[in-house]
Design an enzyme around this catalytic site. Structure first.
Site, PDB file in Angstrom:
ATOM      1  N   GLY A   1       0.575  -1.107   0.208  1.00  0.00           N
ATOM      2  CA  GLY A   1      -0.195  -0.117  -0.060  1.00  0.00           C
ATOM      3  C   GLY A   1       0.814   1.300  -0.091  1.00  0.00           C
ATOM      4  O   GLY A   1       1.974   1.253   0.177  1.00  0.00           O
TER       5      GLY A   1
ATOM      6  N   PRO B   1       2.622   4.900   1.121  1.00  0.00           N
ATOM      7  CA  PRO B   1       3.104   5.274   2.377  1.00  0.00           C
ATOM      8  C   PRO B   1       2.226   5.862   3.379  1.00  0.00           C
ATOM      9  O   PRO B   1       1.311   6.629   2.781  1.00  0.00           O
ATOM     10  CB  PRO B   1       4.342   6.190   1.963  1.00  0.00           C
ATOM     11  CG  PRO B   1       4.454   5.783   0.582  1.00  0.00           C
ATOM     12  CD  PRO B   1       3.203   5.642  -0.155  1.00  0.00           C
ATOM     13  N   GLY B   2       2.224   5.458   4.527  1.00  0.00           N
ATOM     14  CA  GLY B   2       1.713   6.232   5.747  1.00  0.00           C
ATOM     15  C   GLY B   2       0.434   5.885   5.928  1.00  0.00           C
ATOM     16  O   GLY B   2      -0.251   6.534   6.590  1.00  0.00           O
ATOM     17  N   VAL B   3      -0.005   4.536   5.587  1.00  0.00           N
ATOM     18  CA  VAL B   3      -1.295   4.033   5.734  1.00  0.00           C
ATOM     19  C   VAL B   3      -1.492   3.313   6.976  1.00  0.00           C
ATOM     20  O   VAL B   3      -2.429   2.510   7.040  1.00  0.00           O
ATOM     21  CB  VAL B   3      -1.941   3.513   4.268  1.00  0.00           C
ATOM     22  CG1 VAL B   3      -2.291   4.527   3.294  1.00  0.00           C
ATOM     23  CG2 VAL B   3      -1.154   2.213   3.786  1.00  0.00           C
ATOM     24  N   GLY B   4      -0.222   3.110   7.580  1.00  0.00           N
ATOM     25  CA  GLY B   4      -0.344   2.156   8.879  1.00  0.00           C
ATOM     26  C   GLY B   4      -0.026   0.839   8.706  1.00  0.00           C
ATOM     27  O   GLY B   4      -0.001  -0.113   9.525  1.00  0.00           O
ATOM     28  N   LYS B   5       1.154   0.573   7.660  1.00  0.00           N
ATOM     29  CA  LYS B   5       1.442  -0.817   7.493  1.00  0.00           C
ATOM     30  C   LYS B   5       2.486  -1.160   8.764  1.00  0.00           C
ATOM     31  O   LYS B   5       2.281  -2.267   9.481  1.00  0.00           O
ATOM     32  CB  LYS B   5       2.414  -0.870   6.248  1.00  0.00           C
ATOM     33  CG  LYS B   5       1.561  -0.671   4.939  1.00  0.00           C
ATOM     34  CD  LYS B   5       2.272  -0.949   3.812  1.00  0.00           C
ATOM     35  CE  LYS B   5       3.625   0.059   3.561  1.00  0.00           C
ATOM     36  NZ  LYS B   5       3.260   1.269   3.149  1.00  0.00           N
ATOM     37  N   THR B   6       3.423  -0.228   9.154  1.00  0.00           N
ATOM     38  CA  THR B   6       4.324  -0.573  10.354  1.00  0.00           C
ATOM     39  C   THR B   6       3.326  -0.632  11.805  1.00  0.00           C
ATOM     40  O   THR B   6       3.541  -1.629  12.352  1.00  0.00           O
ATOM     41  CB  THR B   6       5.033   0.548  10.565  1.00  0.00           C
ATOM     42  OG1 THR B   6       6.076   0.719   9.466  1.00  0.00           O
ATOM     43  CG2 THR B   6       6.187   0.150  11.771  1.00  0.00           C
TER      44      THR B   6
ATOM     45  N   SER C   1      -6.149   3.352 -18.345  1.00  0.00           N
ATOM     46  CA  SER C   1      -7.300   3.416 -17.786  1.00  0.00           C
ATOM     47  C   SER C   1      -8.091   4.642 -18.485  1.00  0.00           C
ATOM     48  O   SER C   1      -9.305   4.523 -18.390  1.00  0.00           O
ATOM     49  CB  SER C   1      -7.256   3.498 -16.387  1.00  0.00           C
ATOM     50  OG  SER C   1      -6.418   5.018 -16.199  1.00  0.00           O
TER      51      SER C   1
END
Length: 1023
Positions: A515, A517-522, A906
């Site tokens: 996903g 950056p910054g979406v909460g993977k860590t 697209s």
């Protein structure tokens, strides 16, 4: 002097002696109480001496009072009218009368002493004892009640639970006493008296898990007495073992807590519960109610399972850095385990031999608070290892003999132990000593796979549907508490835990979190660790190119050491752990070879990761990584090696929706920032509309990192305004000083020179305001809030830097709205413009030449070519024949914002529609946008996702055409962000380009006869 007169004096003398003896007994009891407190490490020698000094003074005062009273009794003048002739018979009669009077006096004293109605010669002694007891307690509960109320206090009880009272008066040691009068509105002499036990934290180091309050209400005298103290040691657990007959109260706590554990904490092993009740110090049953006791059993069980799964070195490191209650808990629960656990408890206990609190060693305090059975266990193990551990005088685990360490490490494979002994024998004076010691220490600290899984949680719950279900519910609950959103990720984890429950020895899992950056993977990785109760280790791969960083250098190299994988396993300290590899798509190649991916492929192979080898150990040692839950994070899976990607269970982490960002900001980010900066969260008002405004005008991200930075920037500037009474604080100052002369302070908000802080001059309003009001506003000790408005946002963050691409002002020929999506999950419109090309030669053989501008990349260029062919083929023959005349030099296809690269298929249907519009010369509705890949047959194909529709509404789009194959994606977005489809945004699902170009809502004044009749007829049949 008459006999009668002597009889009265004897009565007074007897009563005086009775009181003297009573207070003597109380003082002696207090003396024993002080000694007991000192012996139990409640008070130090200085405090004991202070108490003894006060008691000594009381004894002196009491002797003085007694002598004065004796003198007063026998020095009084006799009554002259009394008869001197009394027969022996009369003496006996009178003695009986005097005796009756004497008894009545004592009875009156016992009953009425509560109101001080009887003048007691020793009343001052009584008052001093009560005062001394308030801060130092008393010998027993009943002694104090007898002192305060009278010896006949039991007659004043109104249906008090005397069995519980008798129990606690024998075991409870009061340390402080407070007396409260029941308020008039609550007084009821018919109300039953109560005795209430409440657990409290210990206030001194010597008392561990045995402190509580005993509160007794006496409604007949409108009094509540609160005793705060501890339960004296019953190391044999005699009270608990005989509670079925001896004490209903204890028996109820024991049985009810066991029932609650089985119902509410089904993961707790029944064998552990039975063993716990037998071995734990019964003090805990005296101070806890059944619910509290059940919680404690669960807590101790979780600690027990945690400790038995860790290697000893990890336990030692945690132990020596813990406080005394935690040290006690470690030793206490380990003594309930296997022989190996008891051995570890003995080793830990010996580490405390020289560690003191005041004059007492920690080991003595811990030993004193254990039950008798655990004391015996501890004593035996200490004796068995005494010779080996006799030289240990520090808390460092390195000083424990290596043979003893190996003996305690039952999980370590035998070949590893042999390797350690061999290398230990090689340590002599030489240059490799450091590396040899490093190699040994690494193996000693590595968390080897447990040989015995009987203590594993999953083994203990796998055969119980209730326990398994409750455990899964608990994992889900912890995940929800730790991580916001990401429901699919949580479901995958629940499935993994379900596998581990059914097969506790099964291998770990490889999960890929992909996903922007910054979406909460860590954060999600941390949530997985917290939910499963296993440690997390993080390996950053960004920019890494040398595989030696992961799997170590050869032992012969200078400065060699084992790799990061072994190092992180040692840090985790548990065979079951989460290893998080961050930025997997950012690794670098080395000599055209990606060594990092090759290593990751090896450790993710379930057939090979049980025998992972680190180069530092020259392939002599196999490290078992099969219990590790491996989590990768990356922004794009396209950059990963296909073999590695094939072994990953990929979970897509979607960007946060606007609604989710607002919720995260309000519930987490602002709260955290206020705490860090020093604001009361309740005093800072940042409305949802303001947060939304900041998101849309100042951030372009999938997560909330930039949003957090902007909010922090605002609050930091608000904080500076607080010091100088500017901005919102100036407005509050004006509100609270409406009559005070003020000046224009607006310039201070605009000022950004450093000199404004150096040469600051208070405003006229501040000078004329009450300093108390200024301080209240400064501390926000007022009813008003700091309200962040758009004006303040502009002043603190300057004007918005982001602009939203909006639809063109009028309907135009050959101009249509395509849709785009960025790598951070944001979307919007991109105008597509197709005009006649005026550069070229129609006779040069390059008919319908395409000129493509706007930084369009290869895939997008191919899409334009496909769109032109499709557009020409759907038109009727008459129009086709005129195209070359109308467009002799072909078409110019442009996508504005040439500084931004654009790529992807697209926009295929948008290009096709724009070509048709340009060829027919008919305008396209500016409120329409579309997305979908075009095929030469006219079919519209599925695209990667519909996040690009999120920006359409902001741009002024009212209708979006999407591919039928993307209907599922549409439903997901509709469910996640319902606000996008409110207020008139229409989504039309299509399958073929004919559905778009024949729609009068798209191309204005379109005529179906402009298109190939056969194609239209065939499409209608399929429809």
């Amino acid at each position: 002097m008459t006999e009668n007169n002597y009889g009265i004096r004897d009565i007074k003398n007897q009563h005086l002696k009775y009181s003297y003896k009573k207070y003597t007994d109380l003082i002696i009891g207090f003396e024993k109480h002080a000694k007991r407190m000192y012996d139990d490490w409640v008070i130090d020698i200085n405090n004991r001496n202070i108490i003894m000094h006060k008691l000594d003074n009381l004894v002196r005062s009491m002797i003085k009072i007694y002598n004065e009273c004796i003198m007063e009794i026998y020095n009084k003048t006799p009554n002259e009218n009394e008869s001197d002739n009394i027969s022996n018979t009369n003496k006996k009669i009178n003695n009986a009368i005097y005796n009756k009077i004497y008894n009545e006096i004592n009875k009156i004293e016992r009953i009425e002493n509560k109101n001080n109605k009887l003048v007691d010669s020793f009343n001052s002694i009584r008052e001093q004892l009560i005062e001394l007891a308030k801060n130092n307690g008393f010998h027993t509960i009943n002694d104090f009640i007898g002192l305060y109320v009278g010896e006949n206090y039991e007659s004043l009880f109104n249906n008090l639970d005397m069995e519980t009272f008798e129990l606690y008066k024998g075991v409870f040691v009061p340390l402080s006493i407070s007396i409260n009068k029941i308020k008039k509105k609550y007084r009821d002499t018919d109300k039953q008296d109560t005795i209430t036990i409440s657990k409290i934290p210990s206030k001194c180091d010597g008392l561990i898990e045995n402190t509580c309050t005993v509160t007794i209400t006496m409604n007949n005298i409108f009094t509540e007495i609160i005793f705060e103290g501890y339960v004296s040691a019953d190391i044999l657990n005699a009270y608990l073992r005989t509670s079925q007959i001896y004490s209903k109260h204890l028996f109820n706590v024991k049985n009810e807590s066991k029932r609650i554990v089985k119902e509410s904490y089904p993961h707790v092993d029944e064998y552990f519960i039975a063993k716990y009740a037998k071995l734990i110090n019964s003090n805990v049953y005296f101070i806890n109610n059944p619910d509290e006791m059940a919680t404690k059993i669960d807590s101790d069980y979780m600690l027990f399972t945690d400790l038995t799964a860790k290697n000893f070195n990890t336990i030692v490191k945690e132990f020596v850095n813990s406080n005394l209650p935690t040290m006690f808990s470690y030793i206490n629960v380990l003594l309930m385990g296997s022989n190996q656990d008891v051995n570890n408890a003995g080793l830990l206990f010996n580490l405390l031999k020289d560690r003191k609190i005041g004059s007492e060693t920690l080991s003595d305090i811990i030993y004193h608070n254990l039950s008798f059975h655990l004391q015996i266990k501890l004593k035996k193990i200490i004796n068995s290892i005494k010779n080996e551990l006799g030289k240990i005088r520090s808390l460092t685990p390195e000083e424990i003999p290596i043979e003893k360490k190996l003996a305690s490490m039952v999980n370590m494979p035998e070949n590893v132990k042999n390797y350690i002994i061999e290398k230990n024998n090689e340590i002599k004076t030489g240059e490799n000593n450091y590396k040899l010691q490093m190699a040994i220490n690494g193996l000693m600290q590595f968390p080897w796979k447990p040989k015995d899984f009987n203590n594993n949680n999953y083994f203990q719950i796998k055969n119980s549907v209730t326990k398994s279900r409750n455990y899964l519910q608990n994992v889900a609950k912890k995940l929800n508490e730790t991580v916001f959103g990401h429901e699919n990720s949580k479901k995958v984890l629940i499935e993994l835990v379900g596998k581990w429950i059914q097969n506790p020895e099964s291998s770990g899992q490889v999960i890929g979190l992909v996903g922007p950056p910054g979406v909460g993977k860590t954060l999600l990785a941390k949530g997985i660790s917290a939910a499963l109760g296993i440690p997390l280790s993080i390996v950053g791969l960004g920019g890494m190119s040398d595989s030696a960083d992961l799997i170590g250098h050869s032992f012969t190299y200078a400065g060699a050491q084992y790799g990061m994988i072994v190092r992180q396993m040692i840090k985790a300290g548990n065979w079951r752990s989460v290893m998080f590899f961050d930025e997997v798509d950012k690794v670098s190649k080395r000599n055209d070879t990606n060594e990092i991916y090759n290593t990751l492929i090896h450790i993710t192979d379930p057939n090979m990761n049980q025998n992972f080898q680190d180069r530092f150990y020259s392939s002599a040692i196999d490290f078992d990584l099969s219990g590790v839950l491996i989590v990768f994070s990356y922004n794009s899976s396209e950059k990963l090696d296909p073999i590695l990607l094939d072994r990953i269970k990929e979970i897509k982490i979607s960007p946060y929706s606007l609604k989710e960002k607002i919720l995260i900001a309000q519930n987490h980010v602002i709260k955290e920032l206020c705490s860090n900066i020093g604001f009361d969260r309740d005093k800072i008002n940042i409305g949802d509309d303001i947060v939304e405004y900041i998101i849309e005008k100042y951030t372009m991200e999938a997560g909330v990192r930039e949003l957090k930075r902007k909010l922090e920037q605002i609050l930091l500037k608000v904080n500076i305004d607080r010091f100088y009474m500017r901005g919102p604080f100036y407005n509050l100052l004006k509100k609270y000083n409406p009559e005070t002369q003020s000046d224009d302070n607006s310039h201070s908000l605009e000022e950004n020179q450093i000199n404004m802080y150096v040469d600051y001059k208070p405003s006229l309003l501040e000078k004329n305001s009450d300093p108390n009001i200024i301080n209240k506003i400064f501390n926000l000790d007022i009813d008003d809030h700091i309200i962040i408005t758009k004006e303040l946002v502009h002043k603190y963050l300057d004007k918005p830097t982001l602009t939203t691409e909006e639809i063109h002002k009028t309907n135009m020929i050959g101009v249509i709205n395509g849709l785009y999506a960025t790598s951070v999950g944001m979307g919007g419109i991109v105008p597509i413009q197709i005009y006649k090309n005026f550069v070229g030669d129609k006779n040069d053989g390059s008919n319908l030449k395409l000129k493509i501008t706007g930084n369009q990349k290869q895939v997008m260029r191919e899409s334009v070519m496909c769109a032109l062919t499709t557009a020409v083929n759907v038109l009727n023959n008459s129009i086709k024949s005129k195209i070359l005349d109308k467009f002799p030099h072909g078409f110019h296809v442009h996508a504005p914002d040439g500084g931004t690269p654009k790529d992807g298929p697209s926009a295929g249907c948008a290009f096709t529609t724009a070509f048709v519009s340009a060829i027919l010369g008919k305008k396209i509705n500016r409120h329409v946008a579309m997305t979908g890949e075009i095929e030469l047959t006219g079919k519209i194909s599925k695209i990667g996702g519909l996040m690009l529709t999120t920006g359409a509404k902001k741009a002024g789009i009212k209708c979006v055409y999407i591919c039928e194959d993307n209907k599922e994606d549409y439903e997901i977005i509709k469910k996640k962000s319902p606000e996008l489809f409110q207020d008139g945004l229409e989504i039309k699902i299509v399958n073929h380009i004919i559905e778009i170009i024949t729609d009068p809502n798209v191309i204005i004044d379109i005529d179906v006869n402009d298109f190939d009749k056969d194609l239209i007829s065939e499409f209608k049949k399929l429809k």
